[in-house]
Design a protein around this motif. Sequence first.
Motif, PDB file in Angstrom:
ATOM      1  N   TYR A   1       2.820  33.295  79.606  1.00 18.94           N
ATOM      2  CA  TYR A   1       2.183  33.868  80.797  1.00 18.94           C
ATOM      3  C   TYR A   1       2.594  35.404  81.068  1.00 18.94           C
ATOM      4  O   TYR A   1       1.714  35.992  81.196  1.00 18.94           O
ATOM      5  N   ASP A   2       3.774  35.650  80.956  1.00 21.82           N
ATOM      6  CA  ASP A   2       4.161  36.983  81.114  1.00 21.82           C
ATOM      7  C   ASP A   2       3.242  38.076  80.210  1.00 21.82           C
ATOM      8  O   ASP A   2       2.988  39.172  80.501  1.00 21.82           O
TER       9      ASP A   2
ATOM     10  N   ARG B   1      -0.058  38.424  81.532  1.00 18.51           N
ATOM     11  CA  ARG B   1      -0.315  39.243  82.550  1.00 18.51           C
ATOM     12  C   ARG B   1      -0.156  40.917  81.888  1.00 18.51           C
ATOM     13  O   ARG B   1      -0.756  41.687  82.381  1.00 18.51           O
TER      14      ARG B   1
ATOM     15  N   SER C   1      -3.395  41.833  80.515  1.00 20.36           N
ATOM     16  CA  SER C   1      -4.373  42.101  81.506  1.00 20.36           C
ATOM     17  C   SER C   1      -4.460  43.449  82.174  1.00 20.36           C
ATOM     18  O   SER C   1      -5.073  44.109  82.669  1.00 20.36           O
ATOM     19  N   SER C   2      -3.061  43.700  82.575  1.00 18.09           N
ATOM     20  CA  SER C   2      -2.783  44.708  83.338  1.00 18.09           C
ATOM     21  C   SER C   2      -3.190  46.187  82.381  1.00 18.09           C
ATOM     22  O   SER C   2      -3.580  47.039  83.092  1.00 18.09           O
TER      23      SER C   2
ATOM     24  N   ARG D   1     -11.245  42.117  87.381  1.00 16.42           N
ATOM     25  CA  ARG D   1     -10.136  41.313  86.758  1.00 16.42           C
ATOM     26  C   ARG D   1     -10.634  39.990  85.939  1.00 16.42           C
ATOM     27  O   ARG D   1     -10.154  39.922  85.177  1.00 16.42           O
TER      28      ARG D   1
ATOM     29  N   ASN E   1     -10.026  39.330  81.962  1.00 19.75           N
ATOM     30  CA  ASN E   1      -9.399  38.208  81.593  1.00 19.75           C
ATOM     31  C   ASN E   1     -10.256  37.633  80.585  1.00 19.75           C
ATOM     32  O   ASN E   1      -9.830  36.968  79.613  1.00 19.75           O
TER      33      ASN E   1
END
Length: 159
Positions: free
Chosen positions: A16-17, A20, A23-24, A139, A143
């Motif tokens: 998950y991290d 993220r 994505s960032s 966003r 993704n």
Amino acid sequence: MQADFEEIMVKKEVSYDEIRQLSSQRLEKYDGKSLIEKYALYMGMVQILELEMKQIIYSQLDYKSEGQLEKLEKMTLGGAVKILDKKLRVRPDLIKLLENTKDNRNDMAHSFLVDTMISKSLGFSVESIEVRQLEKYIRELENVILFWEWCVKHDALLP
């Protein structure tokens, strides 16, 4: 510490991290852009995704005739999603995300600029509902593109 895109994308399982972080990183290209620039960048990114979808369709369905190629070139995003779904049987979770992307893009293409300009002429803040909607769609799109690229890289478009 920024994650290396390729290093993460080659993994079969991603945390998950890591998602993220990626994505960032994808969203950084929108930083400091005006509303119109963000809108244009968003629409351009949808076009790139559409082109990548058409490349998969082209390679998988073995289009050869000039007529088939013209039809593919003129195909809409929605048409490409339908072919990925019905003929190529791309994984249902990705199809659902692509259909949502199509709906979001249509909303942006058909109403965003007009609604934003009307809101602005009426004295509403630039941080109107339309602007927040664009940022949400950005966003979501980034993704979806990330997931699309991972599926392509891992030959995981099919369930």
